[in-house]
Motif scaffolding. Structure first.
Motif, PDB file in Angstrom:
ATOM      1  N   TRP A 139      78.069 -39.086  47.774  1.00 21.03           N
ATOM      2  CA  TRP A 139      78.594 -40.492  47.744  1.00 21.03           C
ATOM      3  C   TRP A 139      77.548 -41.711  47.039  1.00 21.03           C
ATOM      4  O   TRP A 139      78.099 -42.795  46.631  1.00 21.03           O
ATOM      5  CB  TRP A 139      78.792 -41.160  49.323  1.00 21.03           C
ATOM      6  N   GLN A 173      80.387 -40.311  53.346  1.00 21.39           N
ATOM      7  CA  GLN A 173      81.172 -40.928  52.260  1.00 21.39           C
ATOM      8  C   GLN A 173      80.568 -42.151  51.977  1.00 21.39           C
ATOM      9  O   GLN A 173      81.249 -42.943  51.304  1.00 21.39           O
ATOM     10  CB  GLN A 173      82.486 -40.808  53.107  1.00 21.39           C
ATOM     11  N   ILE A 175      80.346 -45.241  53.855  1.00 23.49           N
ATOM     12  CA  ILE A 175      81.259 -46.231  54.401  1.00 23.49           C
ATOM     13  C   ILE A 175      80.552 -47.442  54.709  1.00 23.49           C
ATOM     14  O   ILE A 175      79.539 -47.437  55.463  1.00 23.49           O
ATOM     15  CB  ILE A 175      82.104 -45.536  55.266  1.00 23.49           C
ATOM     16  N   HIS A 195      93.558 -48.304  49.463  1.00 16.34           N
ATOM     17  CA  HIS A 195      93.235 -47.710  50.630  1.00 16.34           C
ATOM     18  C   HIS A 195      93.901 -48.380  51.650  1.00 16.34           C
ATOM     19  O   HIS A 195      93.283 -49.170  52.613  1.00 16.34           O
ATOM     20  CB  HIS A 195      91.514 -47.863  50.720  1.00 16.34           C
ATOM     21  N   ASN A 203      84.772 -47.338  50.913  1.00 19.70           N
ATOM     22  CA  ASN A 203      84.483 -45.820  50.944  1.00 19.70           C
ATOM     23  C   ASN A 203      84.024 -45.531  49.631  1.00 19.70           C
ATOM     24  O   ASN A 203      84.580 -45.278  48.793  1.00 19.70           O
ATOM     25  CB  ASN A 203      85.723 -45.362  51.578  1.00 19.70           C
ATOM     26  N   SER A 206      85.387 -42.182  48.043  1.00 20.35           N
ATOM     27  CA  SER A 206      86.764 -42.126  47.597  1.00 20.35           C
ATOM     28  C   SER A 206      86.871 -42.629  46.249  1.00 20.35           C
ATOM     29  O   SER A 206      87.698 -42.198  45.391  1.00 20.35           O
ATOM     30  CB  SER A 206      87.550 -43.011  48.726  1.00 20.35           C
ATOM     31  N   GLU A 233      88.107 -34.249  56.362  1.00 22.27           N
ATOM     32  CA  GLU A 233      87.402 -35.519  56.585  1.00 22.27           C
ATOM     33  C   GLU A 233      88.034 -36.872  56.281  1.00 22.27           C
ATOM     34  O   GLU A 233      87.469 -37.826  55.887  1.00 22.27           O
ATOM     35  CB  GLU A 233      85.881 -35.670  55.853  1.00 22.27           C
ATOM     36  N   LEU A 235      90.094 -37.463  53.909  1.00 17.88           N
ATOM     37  CA  LEU A 235      90.384 -37.547  52.566  1.00 17.88           C
ATOM     38  C   LEU A 235      91.108 -36.762  51.866  1.00 17.88           C
ATOM     39  O   LEU A 235      91.377 -36.493  50.791  1.00 17.88           O
ATOM     40  CB  LEU A 235      89.198 -37.767  51.733  1.00 17.88           C
TER      41      LEU A 235
END
Ligand code: ADP
Length: 490
Positions: A139, A173, A175, A195, A203, A206, A233, A235
């Motif tokens: 991430w 991730q 977030i 989203h 996020n 993503s 998770e 996603l």
């Protein structure tokens, strides 16, 4: 012979400069394997306060330049060093974000890595080194593929550059609060449409799933698992929508660094032809832990982050009956969540003469455990790849694992009748299943010939980076083809 590429790795951790977990091992080793195939590979990471300029020979490569983050502008500079003698590593410097004594764990982590990612794209431009591939990891660097397709869309410097994103662990991730959507220069309208469930929280991960030219996880099994709600998770649907871009490539380990024949961190070196010397490492470990020095008592080791993912709640439930029923010793090295520190501290007190509990990070002790243990325990709830089991195999230490993710792709259950298999595997996420696997391993351990067979099988396998590097090369070519198609369409 495939085309030689310029590949830029961008990551938060790179061994040996900064390591928290397996991500550092991968980004420390895969570039070397790709370099061996002739590619021009370079690496970028932040320069944390813990990275010593003198120790690693860092030199200045770029003086201050501005990086704009929404309303604020940060001054950034870069140093460089050579990894493994010939791979340039660029260290992005900014006193406010990176001069700290740890890689993660700060309330502004998302902001820090937004800043790192933005700077990471400026460094090659300023150096005039134009990558064919930017290989992003986890991430922390997940916005880079997005920026290549937005902020840098019309920049000729990156016009042909394709991005590859490797998911080392989907559970993390990045977030954060919605205000970071602006700091990341993300278009709010597009983001909200992509989203619908959480339109006002950023996020980071993503964004790479949506924008990278190719995505991969670090084992084929985990690549399939993450398409399901159980492992996705949250996603899994987004990942399924990009399934044509999603691949699985098993990690390797660095066979130069993790070599029992030459490892300077272990008391006695050995290889498959001198396997009997391994017992000396066991005795040394038993002495180090103040345990009974006895080759016939099975010694189970674990080296791990202490996180829920790793299945330690199973050990909590299984430990008392196991210690009662089986004459075994247990050594653990790990750091992480406080509840596991408390748990293992208590286990250490309860069984002080049969355990060695080390609640810290210590790379040299890790090697003494890999070398000195008979078995290596990984009861993971999920495991994107797992390196511990591969390091253990190399050191003749037999893995006891749960069948999940990369553990499925590397460990086959030992069958004493046929002599096939390299470890002991259980399936259900359940403490009884774990106990049965340990009991089976302890039973097999009583038969030296059959135990030697399972040790040898593991030591003779090849989990070095060679094969995986070839697969990454193919992945880069796919990413470039996807990018070219997109450019042609535009
Ligand atoms: P993850 O990336 O989820 O942490 P992996 O099995 O992929 O798990 O990689 C973990 C790596 O970190 C291995 O090289 C392991 O030996 C090392 N490691 C984990 N905890 C420690 C520790 N406390 N001290 C030294 N090395 C550790």
């Amino acid at each position: 012979m495939s085309k030689l590429l310029k590949v830029l790795f961008v990551a938060a951790e790179v061994a040996p400069y900064a390591k928290v977990g397996g991500l550092a091992d991968v980004v420390g080793a895969l570039p070397k394997a790709l370099k061996g195939h002739g590619h021009d590979v370079r690496v970028e990471m932040p320069r944390y306060g813990t990275i010593d300029v003198g120790k690693y020979g860092l030199t200045d490569v770029l003086g201050n330049f501005p990086v704009s983050l929404d309303s604020q502008t940060e001054q950034v500079s870069a140093k460089s060093a050579l990894m493994a003698g010939d791979i340039p590593v660029y260290f992005v410097e900014n006193a406010r974000y990176f001069s700290r004594d740890a890689v993660y764990g700060f309330p502004d982590d998302v902001e820090r890595f937004i800043a790192f990612g933005r700077a990471a794209l400026e460094v090659p431009k300023r150096l005039g080194w134009q990558p064919d591939i930017i290989h992003c990891n986890d991430w922390h660097t997940a916005l880079v593929p997005y920026w290549i397709k937005t902020i840098y869309k019309d920049d000729p410097f990156y016009a042909k550059t394709a991005t590859v994103f490797t998911i080392h662990n989907l559970a993390y991730q990045g977030i954060a609060d919605g205000r970071y959507i602006d700091m990341a220069r993300i278009d709010r309208g597009t983001y909200a449409a992509q989203h619908p469930e959480l339109p006002n929280a950023l996020n980071m991960l993503s964004m790479a799933i949506l924008y990278a030219d190719a995505i991969n996880t670090v084992s084929p099994t985990y690549a399939c698992e993450i398409l399901t709600p159980e492992y996705g998770e949250g996603l899994d649907q987004l990942l399924s929508s990009r399934a044509d871009r999603l691949f699985g490539i098993l990690n390797g380990i660095d066979y130069d660094e993790f070599n029992p024949a030459t490892d300077p961190r272990i008391p006695v070196n050995f290889d498959v032809s001198s396997i009997d010397k391994k017992v000396e490492d066991k005795y040394a470990l038993q002495r180090e832990c103040n345990m009974l020095v006895d080759k016939n008592v099975p010694l189970i080791g674990t080296v791990s982050r202490l996180a829920d993912q790793k299945g330690f709640d199973l050990i909590a439930r299984a430990v008392d009956p196991l210690m009662r029923e089986i004459n075994m010793q247990f050594v653990l090295l790990g750091t992480g969540e406080q509840k596991y520190h408390d748990l293992f501290h208590q286990i250490g007190e309860r069984y002080s003469d049969r355990t060695g509990i080390f609640l810290k990070f210590d790379a040299a002790l890790a090697q003494r455990i890999y070398a000195g243990s008979d078995m290596f325990l990984m009861p993971s709830r999920f495991e994107p790849c797992g390196l511990g089991q591969m390091i253990s195999l190399r050191y003749g230490t037999v893995p006891v694992v749960r069948a999940t993710g990369g553990l499925v792709d590397t460990i086959r259950d030992f069958d004493p009748r046929t002599g096939q298999g390299n470890g002991f595997v259980f399936h259900e996420y359940d403490s009884h299943a774990l106990s049965i696997a340990i009991a089976r391993a302890a039973e097999s351990f009583k038969y030296p010939d059959s135990w030697r067979k399972v040790m040898k099988t593991g030591m003779e396998q090849d989990f070095s980076w060679g094969a995986s590097a070839t697969e990454y090369q193919e992945l880069y070519e796919k990413a470039l083809a996807f990018k070219q198609k997109e450019v042609a369409r535009a």
